[in-house]
Motif scaffolding. Structure first.
Motif, PDB file in Angstrom:
ATOM      1  N   ASN A  43       0.837  -1.212   0.000  1.00 16.53           N
ATOM      2  CA  ASN A  43       0.000   0.000   0.000  1.00 16.53           C
ATOM      3  C   ASN A  43       0.866   1.254   0.000  1.00 16.53           C
ATOM      4  N   LYS A  61       2.106   1.709  -3.353  1.00 15.33           N
ATOM      5  CA  LYS A  61       1.040   2.029  -4.315  1.00 15.33           C
ATOM      6  C   LYS A  61       0.571   3.465  -4.193  1.00 15.33           C
ATOM      7  N   TYR A  62       0.438   3.940  -2.945  1.00 19.80           N
ATOM      8  CA  TYR A  62      -0.168   5.262  -2.737  1.00 19.80           C
ATOM      9  C   TYR A  62       0.868   6.363  -2.483  1.00 19.80           C
ATOM     10  N   ASP A  65       4.945   6.205   5.070  1.00 20.81           N
ATOM     11  CA  ASP A  65       5.244   6.666   3.709  1.00 20.81           C
ATOM     12  C   ASP A  65       4.999   8.156   3.615  1.00 20.81           C
ATOM     13  N   TRP A  82     -13.488  -1.191   1.220  1.00 21.04           N
ATOM     14  CA  TRP A  82     -13.459   0.280   1.247  1.00 21.04           C
ATOM     15  C   TRP A  82     -12.181   0.790   0.566  1.00 21.04           C
ATOM     16  N   ARG A  83     -12.365   1.780  -0.312  1.00 22.69           N
ATOM     17  CA  ARG A  83     -11.215   2.415  -0.985  1.00 22.69           C
ATOM     18  C   ARG A  83     -11.492   3.905  -1.066  1.00 22.69           C
ATOM     19  N   ALA A  84     -10.484   4.711  -0.814  1.00 25.45           N
ATOM     20  CA  ALA A  84     -10.686   6.161  -0.870  1.00 25.45           C
ATOM     21  C   ALA A  84     -11.024   6.569  -2.306  1.00 25.45           C
ATOM     22  N   SER A 136      -7.578   2.983  -7.148  1.00 20.55           N
ATOM     23  CA  SER A 136      -7.166   1.782  -6.437  1.00 20.55           C
ATOM     24  C   SER A 136      -7.258   0.559  -7.350  1.00 20.55           C
ATOM     25  N   GLY A 194      -5.987  -3.052  -6.658  1.00 25.82           N
ATOM     26  CA  GLY A 194      -6.578  -3.328  -5.337  1.00 25.82           C
ATOM     27  C   GLY A 194      -8.093  -3.437  -5.383  1.00 25.82           C
ATOM     28  N   GLY A 199      -9.681  -3.341  -2.258  1.00 18.57           N
ATOM     29  CA  GLY A 199     -10.101  -2.818  -0.952  1.00 18.57           C
ATOM     30  C   GLY A 199     -10.149  -3.903   0.119  1.00 18.57           C
ATOM     31  N   GLY A 213      -7.099  -5.542   1.173  1.00 12.55           N
ATOM     32  CA  GLY A 213      -5.775  -5.679   1.795  1.00 12.55           C
ATOM     33  C   GLY A 213      -5.793  -5.356   3.283  1.00 12.55           C
ATOM     34  N   LEU A 214      -6.255  -4.165   3.617  1.00 11.56           N
ATOM     35  CA  LEU A 214      -6.198  -3.749   5.027  1.00 11.56           C
ATOM     36  C   LEU A 214      -7.148  -4.555   5.911  1.00 11.56           C
ATOM     37  N   SER A 272       1.229   8.528   5.385  1.00 11.11           N
ATOM     38  CA  SER A 272       0.516   7.722   6.389  1.00 11.11           C
ATOM     39  C   SER A 272       1.503   6.832   7.129  1.00 11.11           C
TER      40      SER A 272
HETATM   41  P1  ADP Z   1      -6.559  -1.677  -1.731  1.00  8.16           P
HETATM   42  O1  ADP Z   1      -6.479  -3.016  -2.312  1.00  8.16           O
HETATM   43  O2  ADP Z   1      -7.493  -0.769  -2.429  1.00  8.16           O
HETATM   44  O3  ADP Z   1      -5.217  -1.064  -1.498  1.00  8.16           O
HETATM   45  P2  ADP Z   1      -6.686  -1.786   1.125  1.00  8.16           P
HETATM   46  O4  ADP Z   1      -7.680  -2.398   2.015  1.00  8.16           O
HETATM   47  O5  ADP Z   1      -5.271  -2.228   1.234  1.00  8.16           O
HETATM   48  O6  ADP Z   1      -7.234  -1.951  -0.332  1.00  8.16           O
HETATM   49  O7  ADP Z   1      -6.733  -0.234   1.369  1.00  8.16           O
HETATM   50  C1  ADP Z   1      -7.986   0.415   1.407  1.00  8.16           C
HETATM   51  C2  ADP Z   1      -7.847   1.859   0.996  1.00  8.16           C
HETATM   52  O8  ADP Z   1      -7.129   2.579   1.986  1.00  8.16           O
HETATM   53  C3  ADP Z   1      -7.058   2.052  -0.275  1.00  8.16           C
HETATM   54  O9  ADP Z   1      -7.900   1.938  -1.398  1.00  8.16           O
HETATM   55  C4  ADP Z   1      -6.532   3.458  -0.115  1.00  8.16           C
HETATM   56  O10 ADP Z   1      -7.518   4.395  -0.483  1.00  8.16           O
HETATM   57  C5  ADP Z   1      -6.327   3.591   1.391  1.00  8.16           C
HETATM   58  N1  ADP Z   1      -4.917   3.336   1.760  1.00  8.16           N
HETATM   59  C6  ADP Z   1      -4.387   2.216   2.220  1.00  8.16           C
HETATM   60  N2  ADP Z   1      -3.066   2.347   2.501  1.00  8.16           N
HETATM   61  C7  ADP Z   1      -2.753   3.636   2.190  1.00  8.16           C
HETATM   62  C8  ADP Z   1      -1.552   4.415   2.256  1.00  8.16           C
HETATM   63  N3  ADP Z   1      -0.399   3.892   2.682  1.00  8.16           N
HETATM   64  N4  ADP Z   1      -1.627   5.698   1.858  1.00  8.16           N
HETATM   65  C9  ADP Z   1      -2.787   6.238   1.443  1.00  8.16           C
HETATM   66  N5  ADP Z   1      -3.951   5.543   1.350  1.00  8.16           N
HETATM   67  C10 ADP Z   1      -3.950   4.267   1.724  1.00  8.16           C
END
Ligand code: ADP
Length: 459
Positions: free
Chosen positions: A363, A366-367, A391, A409-411, A416, A421, A423, A425-426, A450
Motif C-alpha cells: 500500500n 502504491k499510494y 510513507d 473500502w477504498r478512498a 485503487s 486493489g 479494498g 488488503g487492510l 501515512s
Molecule cells: P486496496 O487493495 O485498495 O489497497 P486496502 O484495504 O489495502 O485496499 O486499502 C484500502 C484503501 O485505503 C485504499 O484503497 C486506499 O484508499 C487507502 N490506503 C491504504 N493504505 C494507504 C496508504 N499507505 N496511503 C494512502 N492511502 C492508503
C-alpha cells in the motif's frame, strides 16, 4: 430438584413448601404459647388457692398439726382438692374430694417458703402447688390441686382447630402461589412471543424493555444487544456478498469483452497477443481476489485458521524490507529500514505476519508518488513490539480513517482498481492482527503521508 417440572409448577411447589414450613412453625408456636399461658393461669389460680387454705387453717384455731381433722369437707371459695403433710411427709389432713378419687400422690420433698408446682400424670392428672407453713411450733406442708382436664380440653380444641385450618390455609395459599407464579411468568411468555416474531427478514425489530430495573429488563436488554450483533453480522454478510459479486463481475466482464473482441473477426497475431495479455491480467486479478475472499471467509468461519507458535519476527522483517526495496525501486521510491538488534520473539503465524507486513508495504508503495519515501521501523516498548510502515504518499482524509479497515473500502475506487486493489488488503491485515491479539493503528495526513503501526504482544 424438580427440574423435570415446568417452571410454573416448580415455583408453585417451592411456594407450597415454604408456606407449609411457615404455617407449621406458626401453628407449633401458637400451640406452645397457648399451653404456656394456660399453665400460667392455672398456676396463678393455685397460688390463690394456697393462700386461701393457709388463711382457713389460721382462722380454724388449730395450733398444732394434730388439731387438724384427717378429712375435710369442701371449703367454700376454695379448691376441693387439697392436702396437708407434717414435717416428716406424713399425710395429716386431706379434702374428702381427693380421698374419694383415690389419688396416689407422694408427699413433696422440697417444700419451702416459696410456692412450688408439680404435676401428676397417671390416674387423675392434676396440677399442684405446695408450700411450707408454720403451725404453732411445727412446720407443715400445704398442697392444693386442680385437675388439668379443662386445660387439656382447651389445648385439644386448639389442636383440632389447627389441624382443620392448616390444610385449608395451605390449599388456599397454594392456589394463590400457582396464580402468582403464572402472573409473574406472563411477561416472559410475552417476551418469547415478541422474540419469535423477529425473523431473519425483519431483524430491525427489538423487544420492549420493561421500565422496572429487574431480571426481565436485563433479559430484554441482553436479547436486544444480541439482536444488534446479529443484525450487524447479517448486514456485513449481505454487504460483503454484494461487494464481492460486484468486484468479481468487473474482471469477468473484461475477460468476456477481450475474448469477444478477438473472435469477432480475423485478428493479427499482435492483436491476439494483446487480448491474451489482457485476459491473463484479469484472470490473475480474479484469482487474487478469490484468494483474498477465501482467506477472509475462512478466518470468519474458523477461529483456529491461524496456527500461532513462538517465532522470531526479525528475519521476517528483514525479508519484508528487502521486498519493499524491490517493489519501490521501479517507482523511484526510497526505502529506509531499521530494527532493534536481537530477536523479536512473538507468538505468531509466520506466513500470515509476512503477508500483513507486505500488505502495508505494498500500500505504501502504491499510494506514494514517484520520488517519495518509505520507512520500515521495528522497536520494542515494554511488553510490546511496534512495527511501523510509514510513507510520504497521498495520505488518508481524517474522516476516512475509521473506514480504512472495512472490507472493500477504498478512498478512490478507480485509482485503487487501476493499481490492482479491491479494498481487501487492510481488512485482511486487520484480521491477521486480531488473530494475533495485536493492534493495527493508522495515523495519516492527507497529502503528507501515512503511518500504519502493528503492535504485537512480546513473548
Ligand atoms: P486496496 O487493495 O485498495 O489497497 P486496502 O484495504 O489495502 O485496499 O486499502 C484500502 C484503501 O485505503 C485504499 O484503497 C486506499 O484508499 C487507502 N490506503 C491504504 N493504505 C494507504 C496508504 N499507505 N496511503 C494512502 N492511502 C492508503
Amino acid at each position: 430438584m424438580l427440574t423435570f417440572l415446568p417452571i410454573r409448577w416448580r415455583l408453585a411447589a417451592w411456594y407450597f413448601c415454604t408456606l407449609a414450613a411457615i404455617l407449621t412453625f406458626v401453628a407449633a408456636g401458637s400451640w406452645l404459647a397457648m399451653r404456656r399461658s394456660l399453665e400460667n393461669a392455672l398456676d396463678l389460680g393455685l397460688t390463690y388457692q394456697l393462700t386461701g387454705l393457709r388463711d382457713y387453717i389460721a382462722k380454724s384455731g388449730a395450733t398444732q398439726p394434730e388439731d387438724l381433722p384427717p378429712r375435710l369437707a369442701p371449703i367454700s371459695g376454695l379448691s376441693d382438692l387439697f392436702r396437708v403433710y407434717d414435717a416428716a411427709g406424713r399425710l395429716i389432713c386431706e379434702s374428702t374430694a381427693l380421698t374419694s378419687r383415690h389419688v396416689t400422690l407422694p408427699a413433696p420433698r422440697d417444700a419451702d417458703s416459696t410456692v412450688r408446682y408439680r404435676s401428676t400424670v397417671s390416674g387423675f392428672p392434676l396440677r399442684l402447688a405446695y408450700q411450707r407453713y408454720r403451725l404453732g411450733q411445727r412446720t407443715i406442708t400445704l398442697e392444693v390441686g386442680d385437675p388439668v382436664r379443662k386445660f387439656e380440653t382447651a389445648l385439644q380444641e386448639l389442636t383440632a382447630d389447627l389441624w382443620l385450618s392448616l390444610p385449608i390455609l395451605l390449599a388456599l395459599g397454594s392456589v394463590g402461589g400457582f396464580w402468582l407464579s403464572a402472573r409473574a411468568l406472563q411477561p416472559v411468555d410475552q417476551l418469547t412471543t415478541d422474540a419469535r416474531a423477529i425473523t431473519a427478514s425483519d431483524l430491525s425489530r427489538r423487544l420492549a424493555v420493561p421500565p422496572a430495573r429487574d431480571e426481565l429488563r436485563r433479559l430484554s436488554e441482553t436479547l436486544n444487544l444480541m439482536l444488534d450483533r446479529i443484525e450487524n453480522s447479517f448486514q456485513q454478510v449481505r454487504r460483503f456478498t454484494a461487494d464481492a459479486s460486484h468486484e468479481l463481475r468487473a474482471p469477468v466482464t473484461l475477460i468476456h469483452t477481450a475474448a469477444e473482441f478477438s473472435l469477432r473477426r480475423e485478428r493479427t497475431a499482435e492483436e491476439l497477443a494483446d487480448s491474451m495479455r489482457k485476459i491473463l491480467r484479469e484472470a490473475q486479478r480474479t484469482a487474487r481476489l478469490i484468494d483474498d475472499l477465501l482467506l477472509l471467509a475462512r478466518a470468519d468461519s474458523d477461529p483456529t485458521a491461524f496456527s500461532l507458535q513462538p517465532m522470531d519476527l526479525a528475519p521476517v522483517l528483514d525479508e519484508v524490507a528487502e521486498q519493499a526495496g524491490a517493489l519501490a525501486a521501479p517507482r523511484a521510491i526510497s526505502v529506509t529500514s531499521s530494527r532493534a538488534p536481537g530477536p523479536l520473539d512473538v507468538n505468531g503465524d509466520e506466513a500470515s505476519l509476512r503477508r500483513l507486513l507486505l500488505i502495508l508495504v505494498d500500500n505504501a508503495v502504491k499510494y506514494t508518488p514517484a520520488g517519495g519515501h518509505l520507512t520500515l521501523d521495528a522497536r520494542t516498548e515494554g511488553d510490546e513490539i511496534l512495527v511501523a510502515v510509514a510513507d510520504s504518499g497521498a495520505g488518508i482524509a481524517e474522516e476516512d480513517l475509521p473506514r480504512v479497515f472495512e472490507r472493500f473500502w477504498r478512498a478512490d475506487k478507480v485509482r485503487s482498481r487501476e493499481l490492482g486493489g479491491a479494498g481487501l488488503g487492510l481488512s485482511i491485515a486487520k484480521e491477521i492482527a486480531d488473530r494475533h491479539g495485536a493492534r493495527l493503528e493508522v495515523a495519516s495526513q492527507l497529502g503528507r503521508g501515512s503511518t500504519f503501526t502493528l503492535i504485537l504482544p512480546r513473548l
